[in-house]
Design an enzyme around this catalytic site. Structure first.
Site, short mmCIF file in Angstrom:
data_model
loop_
_atom_site.label_atom_id
_atom_site.label_comp_id
_atom_site.label_asym_id
_atom_site.label_seq_id
_atom_site.Cartn_x
_atom_site.Cartn_y
_atom_site.Cartn_z
N GLU A 1 2.33 -6.28 7.53
CA GLU A 1 1.45 -5.28 8.15
C GLU A 1 1.62 -5.18 9.67
OE1 GLU A 1 -0.56 -6.03 4.20
OE2 GLU A 1 0.61 -7.18 5.65
N GLU B 1 -1.58 -9.42 -1.58
CA GLU B 1 -3.03 -9.66 -1.54
C GLU B 1 -3.62 -9.59 -2.95
OE1 GLU B 1 -4.69 -8.15 2.67
OE2 GLU B 1 -3.51 -6.64 1.59
N ALA C 1 0.84 -1.19 0.00
CA ALA C 1 0.00 0.00 0.00
C ALA C 1 0.88 1.24 0.00
CB ALA C 1 -0.92 -0.01 1.22
N GLY D 1 -0.41 -5.24 0.39
CA GLY D 1 -1.48 -5.20 -0.60
C GLY D 1 -1.08 -5.79 -1.94
#
Length: 265
Positions: A141, A121, A72, A118
């Site tokens: 994270e 993911e 992210a 992310g």
């Protein structure tokens, strides 16, 4: 001429090569990090692909060799300081990942360099993952004081098992391509991952489009049911496949010893 030729994205490149679409996250200076604008554009691109009957497979990759998606956008993420904004970001990202996962055609993540947070993911929302030997993957994270919010806590255990998933989630450590292959996080490791992705996509696209869509549906719907319940779904979808023109063409072609010409009907 491709349906995508006149599209303009700020952070993506979407190309069509016959029945194959290639979606490139194009923020190399930011290691292709996912900010909210990029997430929104990915959602738009996936919707366009879903509406295009001429597309039979999708490859998802990142610009440059340093990163697939490094995670992210931390500078954007750091501005969040309340439950509501965090939940909304998570729900928005989950919606994009789910729309990618729900595409009725094969999807392949081509991972060169970092696929973190992310980014991993995003790769987990694809059907197949192909990594460069230089790839590094992880969900760090917890080291940032947060948790994966785009499906990582749900998709990773289902893919590699709870013990291995918790190892990665709780330590935040990165794994290289070979360890990722051993644990089932990636399907292939290749010195030329994009070429390998094209090769795998070509193999998949030899199947009937409806069959590919029904296979994905059967696996997805049955994954959390008992074997008996899953086989009921399989039988229903098998019946739907038998009623298609592509089934008639496939069986005729086999008996005639020729390659079938599927039309997705």
């Amino acid at each position: 001429m491709s349906l995508f030729d006149e599209l303009e994205f700020s952070n993506l490149q979407l190309d069509q090569h016959g029945p194959l679409a290639v979606l490139t996250i194009n923020r190399p200076k930011a290691l292709n990090a996912l900010n909210t604008d990029t997430l929104a554009e990915i959602g738009q691109a996936v919707d366009l692909i879903a509406e295009n009957a001429d597309i039979s497979a999708l490859i998802l990759t990142g610009a440059g060799e340093k990163a697939f998606v490094a995670g992210a956008d931390i500078s954007e993420l750091s501005e969040m300081n309340n439950v509501y904004s965090g939940r909304e970001l998570s729900l928005g990202g989950q919606e994009v990942m789910q729309s990618l996962s729900n595409l009725p055609l094969p999807t392949i993540a081509c991972i060169q360099g970092f696929a973190l947070g992310g980014g991993l993911e995003l790769a987990l929302a694809c059907d197949i993952r192909i990594a460069s030997p230089r790839a590094r993957m992880g969900l760090p994270e917890a080291t940032l004081g947060v948790i994966p919010g785009f499906g990582g806590t749900q998709r990773l255990p289902r893919l590699i098992g709870m013990g291995r998933a918790l190892d990665l989630l709780l330590t935040g450590r990165q794994v290289d391509a070979e360890e990722a292959l051993q644990m089932g996080l990636v399907n292939y490791v290749s010195d030329e991952p994009l070429n390998k992705a094209r090769e795998v996509a070509e193999q998949m696209m030899r199947g009937a489009p409806i069959s590919l869509a029904l296979i994905k549906e059967a696996v997805r719907r049955g994954a959390h049911l008992s074997v008996e319940e899953g086989m009921e779904i399989e039988a229903d979808l098998f019946g739907m496949a038998v009623a298609t023109s592509d089934f008639a063409e496939g069986t005729r072609a086999f008996l005639d010893k020729r390659r079938p010409e599927f039309k997705g009907e």
